[in-house]
Design an enzyme around this catalytic site. Structure first.
Site, PDB file in Angstrom:
ATOM      1  NE  ARG A 221      -2.188   1.170   3.760  1.00 13.86           N
ATOM      2  CZ  ARG A 221      -2.856   1.681   4.778  1.00 13.86           C
ATOM      3  NH1 ARG A 221      -4.175   1.720   4.758  1.00 13.86           N
ATOM      4  NH2 ARG A 221      -2.234   2.118   5.846  1.00 13.86           N
TER       5      ARG A 221
ATOM      6  CB  THR B 247      -1.902   7.305  -3.170  1.00 17.65           C
ATOM      7  OG1 THR B 247      -1.335   5.985  -3.280  1.00 17.65           O
ATOM      8  CG2 THR B 247      -0.973   8.297  -3.851  1.00 17.65           C
TER       9      THR B 247
ATOM     10  CG  ASP C  38       3.221  -1.862   8.726  1.00 18.28           C
ATOM     11  OD1 ASP C  38       3.371  -3.078   8.487  1.00 18.28           O
ATOM     12  OD2 ASP C  38       3.200  -1.001   7.827  1.00 18.28           O
TER      13      ASP C  38
ATOM     14  CG  ASP D  32       6.999  -2.432   9.047  1.00 20.25           C
ATOM     15  OD1 ASP D  32       7.590  -3.029   8.124  1.00 20.25           O
ATOM     16  OD2 ASP D  32       6.658  -1.233   8.979  1.00 20.25           O
TER      17      ASP D  32
HETATM   18  O1  LIG Z   1      -6.932  -2.097   3.438  1.00 14.73           O
HETATM   19  P1  LIG Z   1      -5.710  -1.341   2.972  1.00 14.73           P
HETATM   20  O2  LIG Z   1      -5.842   0.132   3.177  1.00 14.73           O
HETATM   21  O3  LIG Z   1      -5.307  -1.702   1.580  1.00 14.73           O
HETATM   22  O4  LIG Z   1      -4.524  -1.743   3.962  1.00 14.73           O
HETATM   23  C1  LIG Z   1      -4.269  -3.045   4.346  1.00 14.73           C
HETATM   24  C2  LIG Z   1      -3.002  -3.567   3.741  1.00 14.73           C
HETATM   25  O5  LIG Z   1      -1.872  -2.862   4.276  1.00 14.73           O
HETATM   26  C3  LIG Z   1      -0.956  -3.811   4.848  1.00 14.73           C
HETATM   27  O6  LIG Z   1      -0.013  -4.216   3.941  1.00 14.73           O
HETATM   28  P2  LIG Z   1       1.277  -3.309   3.561  1.00 14.73           P
HETATM   29  O7  LIG Z   1       0.975  -2.477   2.362  1.00 14.73           O
HETATM   30  O8  LIG Z   1       1.749  -2.605   4.783  1.00 14.73           O
HETATM   31  O9  LIG Z   1       2.326  -4.395   3.081  1.00 14.73           O
HETATM   32  P3  LIG Z   1       3.186  -5.429   3.962  1.00 14.73           P
HETATM   33  O10 LIG Z   1       2.245  -6.551   4.311  1.00 14.73           O
HETATM   34  O11 LIG Z   1       4.267  -5.834   3.045  1.00 14.73           O
HETATM   35  O12 LIG Z   1       3.674  -4.705   5.179  1.00 14.73           O
HETATM   36  C4  LIG Z   1      -1.864  -4.943   5.241  1.00 14.73           C
HETATM   37  O13 LIG Z   1      -1.180  -6.150   5.479  1.00 14.73           O
HETATM   38  C5  LIG Z   1      -2.835  -5.018   4.101  1.00 14.73           C
HETATM   39  O14 LIG Z   1      -2.367  -5.756   2.987  1.00 14.73           O
HETATM   40  O1  LIG Z   2      -3.486  -0.382  10.601  1.00 16.62           O
HETATM   41  C1  LIG Z   2      -2.979  -0.834   9.544  1.00 16.62           C
HETATM   42  C2  LIG Z   2      -3.430  -0.445   8.278  1.00 16.62           C
HETATM   43  C3  LIG Z   2      -2.835  -0.994   7.175  1.00 16.62           C
HETATM   44  N1  LIG Z   2      -1.841  -1.889   7.324  1.00 16.62           N
HETATM   45  C4  LIG Z   2      -1.407  -2.280   8.539  1.00 16.62           C
HETATM   46  O2  LIG Z   2      -0.502  -3.112   8.654  1.00 16.62           O
HETATM   47  N2  LIG Z   2      -1.985  -1.724   9.630  1.00 16.62           N
HETATM   48 MG   LIG Z   3       2.932  -3.290   6.132  1.00 21.91          MG
END
Ligand SMILES: O=P(O)(O)OC[C@H]1O[C@H](OP(=O)(O)OP(=O)(O)O)[C@H](O)[C@@H]1O
Ligand SMILES: O=c1cc[nH]c(=O)[nH]1
Ligand SMILES: [Mg+2]
Length: 206
Positions: free
Chosen positions: A101, A105, A197, A200
């Site tokens: 994400r 944006t 997150d 992370d």
């Molecule tokens: O509903 P949304 O607004 O799309 O957000 C949720 C997304 O954000 C996080 O992933 P991230 O982009 O942080 O990737 P990661 O799992 O690699 O940390 C989470 O694991 C979802 O995939």
């Molecule tokens: O709270 C949040 C939102 C998006 N992605 C995450 O990992 N945590």
């Molecule tokens: Mg993430």
């Protein structure tokens, strides 16, 4: 359909994950265990077929799972839910969808896709701990639909009302399972109270 899976063990383990002092090892262990507890409910209505078997004592007409089940973790954080579910569902095959994400944006970007052969006829379970704006979940649902998937469910740990609404509007036939429905999103698109997150915290990248 939205189903929030309330169970004292799920609530307790999720509380440990939400604590900001919960370290990577405990975070991963609790996520794995909650995913296993969720597996029971998300598989409750899986179709069965009749089979004739032989027990050591007699022939027996009984039932077994009728369909392939394809688990689809959204990378990275979705990987943290795979083992807990796959350990309980013997016929599972695992696809991968890589999405991140954009921090500004909040739009999802695709960087990886890999599917087993039978997505079209399988029960598809998309897994990701966080359902925030719903952009990533909706993108993943669009991607598995392009593979021909018809029977799709979305399994997340924590959801925001905004994300649930976005998925319900875009894909009303997809059942959504959560361990908790939280209050809202903050101005950065993070779930409140949430757990930060997830990616992370699982992988120790911050
Ligand atoms: O509903 P949304 O607004 O799309 O957000 C949720 C997304 O954000 C996080 O992933 P991230 O982009 O942080 O990737 P990661 O799992 O690699 O940390 C989470 O694991 C979802 O995939
Ligand atoms: O709270 C949040 C939102 C998006 N992605 C995450 O990992 N945590
Ligand atoms: Mg993430």
């Amino acid at each position: 359909m939205l189903k929030v899976l309330e169970h004292p063990l799920i609530t307790h383990k999720l509380t440990q994950m939400r604590r900001k002092e919960c370290g990577t090892k405990d975070f991963r262990a609790n996520l794995d265990e909650i995913a296993g507890l969720m597996a029971y409910e998300i598989s409750r209505d899986l179709p069965l077929r009749t089979v004739d078997i032989e027990t050591p004592v007699s022939p027996y007409t009984t039932k077994e799972l009728a369909k392939d089940i394809v688990l689809v973790p959204i990378l990275r954080a979705g990987l943290g839910m795979v083992n807990g579910i796959a350990n309980l569902i013997p016929t599972v095959k695992i696809a991968h969808i890589g999405l991140y994400r954009d921090e500004e944006t909040l739009e999802p970007h695709t960087y990886f896709e890999k599917y087993p052969k039978n997505v079209k006829d399988a029960v598809v379970m998309i897994v990701d701990p966080m359902l925030a704006t719903g952009g990533s979940a909706n993108a993943a649902i669009d991607m598995v639909k392009k593979q021909g998937a018809k029977n799709i469910r979305l399994v997340c740990l924590v959801g925001a009302p905004e994300g649930v609404k976005a998925v319900e509007e875009a894909h009303p036939e997809v059942d959504i399972y959560l361990a908790a429905l939280d209050e809202k999103l903050n101005e950065h698109g993070y779930i409140v109270p949430g757990l930060g997150d997830a990616g992370d915290r699982i992988f120790g990248t911050k």
